[in-house]
Design a protein around this motif. Structure first.
Motif, PDB file in Angstrom:
ATOM      1  N   SER A  23     -10.841  19.940 -10.690  1.00 32.84           N
ATOM      2  CA  SER A  23      -9.858  21.033 -10.686  1.00 32.84           C
ATOM      3  C   SER A  23      -8.437  20.548 -10.952  1.00 32.84           C
ATOM      4  O   SER A  23      -7.592  21.332 -11.366  1.00 32.84           O
ATOM      5  CB  SER A  23      -9.905  21.774  -9.342  1.00 32.84           C
ATOM      6  N   GLY A  24      -8.161  19.267 -10.753  1.00 34.39           N
ATOM      7  CA  GLY A  24      -6.820  18.732 -10.958  1.00 34.39           C
ATOM      8  C   GLY A  24      -6.499  18.382 -12.394  1.00 34.39           C
ATOM      9  O   GLY A  24      -5.372  18.025 -12.709  1.00 34.39           O
ATOM     10  N   ILE A  25      -7.475  18.470 -13.294  1.00 36.70           N
ATOM     11  CA  ILE A  25      -7.252  18.192 -14.717  1.00 36.70           C
ATOM     12  C   ILE A  25      -7.419  19.500 -15.471  1.00 36.70           C
ATOM     13  O   ILE A  25      -8.434  20.185 -15.321  1.00 36.70           O
ATOM     14  CB  ILE A  25      -8.243  17.137 -15.246  1.00 36.70           C
ATOM     15  N   SER A  26      -6.409  19.853 -16.271  1.00 40.09           N
ATOM     16  CA  SER A  26      -6.494  21.132 -16.987  1.00 40.09           C
ATOM     17  C   SER A  26      -5.830  21.044 -18.351  1.00 40.09           C
ATOM     18  O   SER A  26      -5.013  20.171 -18.616  1.00 40.09           O
ATOM     19  CB  SER A  26      -5.851  22.252 -16.174  1.00 40.09           C
ATOM     20  N   PHE A  27      -6.216  21.980 -19.191  1.00 44.66           N
ATOM     21  CA  PHE A  27      -5.653  22.103 -20.534  1.00 44.66           C
ATOM     22  C   PHE A  27      -4.874  23.396 -20.669  1.00 44.66           C
ATOM     23  O   PHE A  27      -4.944  24.082 -21.660  1.00 44.66           O
ATOM     24  CB  PHE A  27      -6.755  22.042 -21.597  1.00 44.66           C
ATOM     25  N   GLY A  28      -4.126  23.748 -19.664  1.00 43.90           N
ATOM     26  CA  GLY A  28      -3.272  24.928 -19.710  1.00 43.90           C
ATOM     27  C   GLY A  28      -4.019  26.194 -19.361  1.00 43.90           C
ATOM     28  O   GLY A  28      -5.219  26.199 -19.120  1.00 43.90           O
ATOM     29  N   ASP A  29      -3.289  27.294 -19.355  1.00 43.65           N
ATOM     30  CA  ASP A  29      -3.847  28.591 -18.997  1.00 43.65           C
ATOM     31  C   ASP A  29      -3.998  29.484 -20.221  1.00 43.65           C
ATOM     32  O   ASP A  29      -3.897  30.700 -20.124  1.00 43.65           O
ATOM     33  CB  ASP A  29      -2.945  29.284 -17.970  1.00 43.65           C
ATOM     34  N   GLU A  30      -4.233  28.875 -21.358  1.00 40.15           N
ATOM     35  CA  GLU A  30      -4.327  29.662 -22.589  1.00 40.15           C
ATOM     36  C   GLU A  30      -5.607  30.487 -22.582  1.00 40.15           C
ATOM     37  O   GLU A  30      -6.686  29.986 -22.299  1.00 40.15           O
ATOM     38  CB  GLU A  30      -4.299  28.732 -23.796  1.00 40.15           C
ATOM     39  N   VAL A  76      -9.430   2.022 -12.634  1.00 41.13           N
ATOM     40  CA  VAL A  76      -7.998   2.234 -12.397  1.00 41.13           C
ATOM     41  C   VAL A  76      -7.233   2.090 -13.715  1.00 41.13           C
ATOM     42  O   VAL A  76      -6.319   2.873 -13.997  1.00 41.13           O
ATOM     43  CB  VAL A  76      -7.468   1.253 -11.324  1.00 41.13           C
ATOM     44  N   VAL A  77      -7.620   1.114 -14.535  1.00 38.07           N
ATOM     45  CA  VAL A  77      -6.993   0.948 -15.855  1.00 38.07           C
ATOM     46  C   VAL A  77      -7.251   2.185 -16.711  1.00 38.07           C
ATOM     47  O   VAL A  77      -6.344   2.706 -17.373  1.00 38.07           O
ATOM     48  CB  VAL A  77      -7.505  -0.332 -16.552  1.00 38.07           C
ATOM     49  N   ASN A  78      -8.491   2.693 -16.688  1.00 41.90           N
ATOM     50  CA  ASN A  78      -8.816   3.900 -17.454  1.00 41.90           C
ATOM     51  C   ASN A  78      -8.047   5.117 -16.934  1.00 41.90           C
ATOM     52  O   ASN A  78      -7.618   5.969 -17.713  1.00 41.90           O
ATOM     53  CB  ASN A  78     -10.316   4.161 -17.403  1.00 41.90           C
ATOM     54  N   ALA A  79      -7.857   5.196 -15.622  1.00 45.70           N
ATOM     55  CA  ALA A  79      -7.070   6.290 -15.052  1.00 45.70           C
ATOM     56  C   ALA A  79      -5.623   6.195 -15.516  1.00 45.70           C
ATOM     57  O   ALA A  79      -4.981   7.211 -15.809  1.00 45.70           O
ATOM     58  CB  ALA A  79      -7.150   6.256 -13.529  1.00 45.70           C
ATOM     59  N   PHE A  80      -5.113   4.980 -15.597  1.00 44.45           N
ATOM     60  CA  PHE A  80      -3.756   4.773 -16.088  1.00 44.45           C
ATOM     61  C   PHE A  80      -3.636   5.213 -17.546  1.00 44.45           C
ATOM     62  O   PHE A  80      -2.637   5.815 -17.946  1.00 44.45           O
ATOM     63  CB  PHE A  80      -3.364   3.309 -15.901  1.00 44.45           C
ATOM     64  N   MET A  81      -4.652   4.957 -18.359  1.00 43.17           N
ATOM     65  CA  MET A  81      -4.644   5.394 -19.760  1.00 43.17           C
ATOM     66  C   MET A  81      -4.647   6.925 -19.841  1.00 43.17           C
ATOM     67  O   MET A  81      -3.973   7.520 -20.680  1.00 43.17           O
ATOM     68  CB  MET A  81      -5.858   4.841 -20.519  1.00 43.17           C
ATOM     69  N   ILE A  98      -2.483  16.556 -15.220  1.00 40.51           N
ATOM     70  CA  ILE A  98      -3.258  15.946 -14.149  1.00 40.51           C
ATOM     71  C   ILE A  98      -2.425  16.128 -12.889  1.00 40.51           C
ATOM     72  O   ILE A  98      -1.282  15.667 -12.820  1.00 40.51           O
ATOM     73  CB  ILE A  98      -3.514  14.453 -14.420  1.00 40.51           C
ATOM     74  N   ASP A  99      -2.989  16.803 -11.880  1.00 42.65           N
ATOM     75  CA  ASP A  99      -2.221  17.131 -10.676  1.00 42.65           C
ATOM     76  C   ASP A  99      -1.885  15.898  -9.845  1.00 42.65           C
ATOM     77  O   ASP A  99      -0.728  15.605  -9.615  1.00 42.65           O
ATOM     78  CB  ASP A  99      -2.970  18.151  -9.822  1.00 42.65           C
ATOM     79  N   GLU A 100      -2.875  15.212  -9.353  1.00 40.04           N
ATOM     80  CA  GLU A 100      -2.649  14.014  -8.546  1.00 40.04           C
ATOM     81  C   GLU A 100      -3.004  12.795  -9.374  1.00 40.04           C
ATOM     82  O   GLU A 100      -4.089  12.726  -9.929  1.00 40.04           O
ATOM     83  CB  GLU A 100      -3.522  14.026  -7.294  1.00 40.04           C
ATOM     84  N   PHE A 101      -2.084  11.819  -9.406  1.00 37.67           N
ATOM     85  CA  PHE A 101      -2.332  10.653 -10.246  1.00 37.67           C
ATOM     86  C   PHE A 101      -3.598   9.925  -9.845  1.00 37.67           C
ATOM     87  O   PHE A 101      -4.497   9.742 -10.633  1.00 37.67           O
ATOM     88  CB  PHE A 101      -1.153   9.675 -10.219  1.00 37.67           C
ATOM     89  N   PHE A 102      -3.690   9.500  -8.616  1.00 39.40           N
ATOM     90  CA  PHE A 102      -4.743   8.553  -8.307  1.00 39.40           C
ATOM     91  C   PHE A 102      -6.134   9.177  -8.313  1.00 39.40           C
ATOM     92  O   PHE A 102      -6.976   8.803  -9.123  1.00 39.40           O
ATOM     93  CB  PHE A 102      -4.476   7.846  -6.975  1.00 39.40           C
ATOM     94  N   TRP A 103      -6.398  10.135  -7.431  1.00 44.34           N
ATOM     95  CA  TRP A 103      -7.763  10.616  -7.303  1.00 44.34           C
ATOM     96  C   TRP A 103      -8.232  11.431  -8.499  1.00 44.34           C
ATOM     97  O   TRP A 103      -9.349  11.232  -8.983  1.00 44.34           O
ATOM     98  CB  TRP A 103      -7.938  11.400  -6.008  1.00 44.34           C
ATOM     99  N   ASP A 104      -7.420  12.350  -8.972  1.00 43.59           N
ATOM    100  CA  ASP A 104      -7.823  13.156 -10.120  1.00 43.59           C
ATOM    101  C   ASP A 104      -7.980  12.290 -11.370  1.00 43.59           C
ATOM    102  O   ASP A 104      -8.933  12.457 -12.133  1.00 43.59           O
ATOM    103  CB  ASP A 104      -6.814  14.270 -10.385  1.00 43.59           C
ATOM    104  N   ALA A 105      -7.061  11.366 -11.574  1.00 47.39           N
ATOM    105  CA  ALA A 105      -7.129  10.505 -12.749  1.00 47.39           C
ATOM    106  C   ALA A 105      -8.308   9.534 -12.673  1.00 47.39           C
ATOM    107  O   ALA A 105      -9.000   9.308 -13.671  1.00 47.39           O
ATOM    108  CB  ALA A 105      -5.821   9.735 -12.928  1.00 47.39           C
ATOM    109  N   VAL A 106      -8.563   8.975 -11.508  1.00 43.74           N
ATOM    110  CA  VAL A 106      -9.689   8.041 -11.369  1.00 43.74           C
ATOM    111  C   VAL A 106     -11.015   8.773 -11.537  1.00 43.74           C
ATOM    112  O   VAL A 106     -11.906   8.301 -12.253  1.00 43.74           O
ATOM    113  CB  VAL A 106      -9.633   7.292 -10.017  1.00 43.74           C
ATOM    114  N   MET A 107     -11.158   9.920 -10.898  1.00 44.18           N
ATOM    115  CA  MET A 107     -12.403  10.680 -11.055  1.00 44.18           C
ATOM    116  C   MET A 107     -12.561  11.165 -12.490  1.00 44.18           C
ATOM    117  O   MET A 107     -13.668  11.176 -13.033  1.00 44.18           O
ATOM    118  CB  MET A 107     -12.437  11.863 -10.074  1.00 44.18           C
TER     119      MET A 107
END
Length: 128
Positions: A23-30, A76-81, A98-107
């Motif tokens: 839910s923390g990763i989105s492509f806008g509300d289009e 973690v490197v992939n989340a950073f990318m 991406i809402d939260e850097f660490f958990w949303d990006a890592v997942m």
């Protein structure tokens, strides 16, 4: 050229899957699906460019941590990318957040890795 298009398609499907599952990763509300598909493809192109240019440098710099964690630091490197892709997409006008850097990006990185691997196994790869 065909291999490049297949890679962009794989990245697009993987990013779409990550946005659908987290839910923390989105492509806008289009509302218009064509705009959303174009946004996903453009973000996939950008993500591929970031992975081609910045990821090798990040992996070399983080090599001790990758060895120390038996490869788990790669997520973690992939989340950073993924986060760098978001930072670049914002000024370009692409609705990728991406809402939260660490958990949303890592997942998201875990999901993108799994989906990309599965699609790479299934889809043919032409190195011509």
């Amino acid at each position: 050229m065909q291999n490049f298009l297949i890679r962009v398609l794989i990245n697009a499907v993987a990013l779409w899957a990550a946005a659908g599952l987290i839910s923390g990763i989105s492509f806008g509300d289009e509302d218009e699906w064509t705009k959303k598909v174009v946004t996903i493809v453009l973000v996939a192109l950008l993500f591929g460019l970031v992975n081609a240019v910045i990821r090798p440098i990040a992996k070399v710099l983080s090599f001790p941590f990758i060895v120390l964690t038996l490869g788990l630091f790669t997520f973690v490197v992939n989340a950073f990318m993924l986060q760098i892709t978001e930072w670049i997409a914002e000024p370009l006008g692409l609705a990728f957040t991406i809402d939260e850097f660490f958990w949303d990006a890592v997942m998201g990185a875990v999901i993108i890795t799994i989906v990309s691997w599965l699609l790479s196994v299934v889809l043919p790869e032409d190195d011509d």
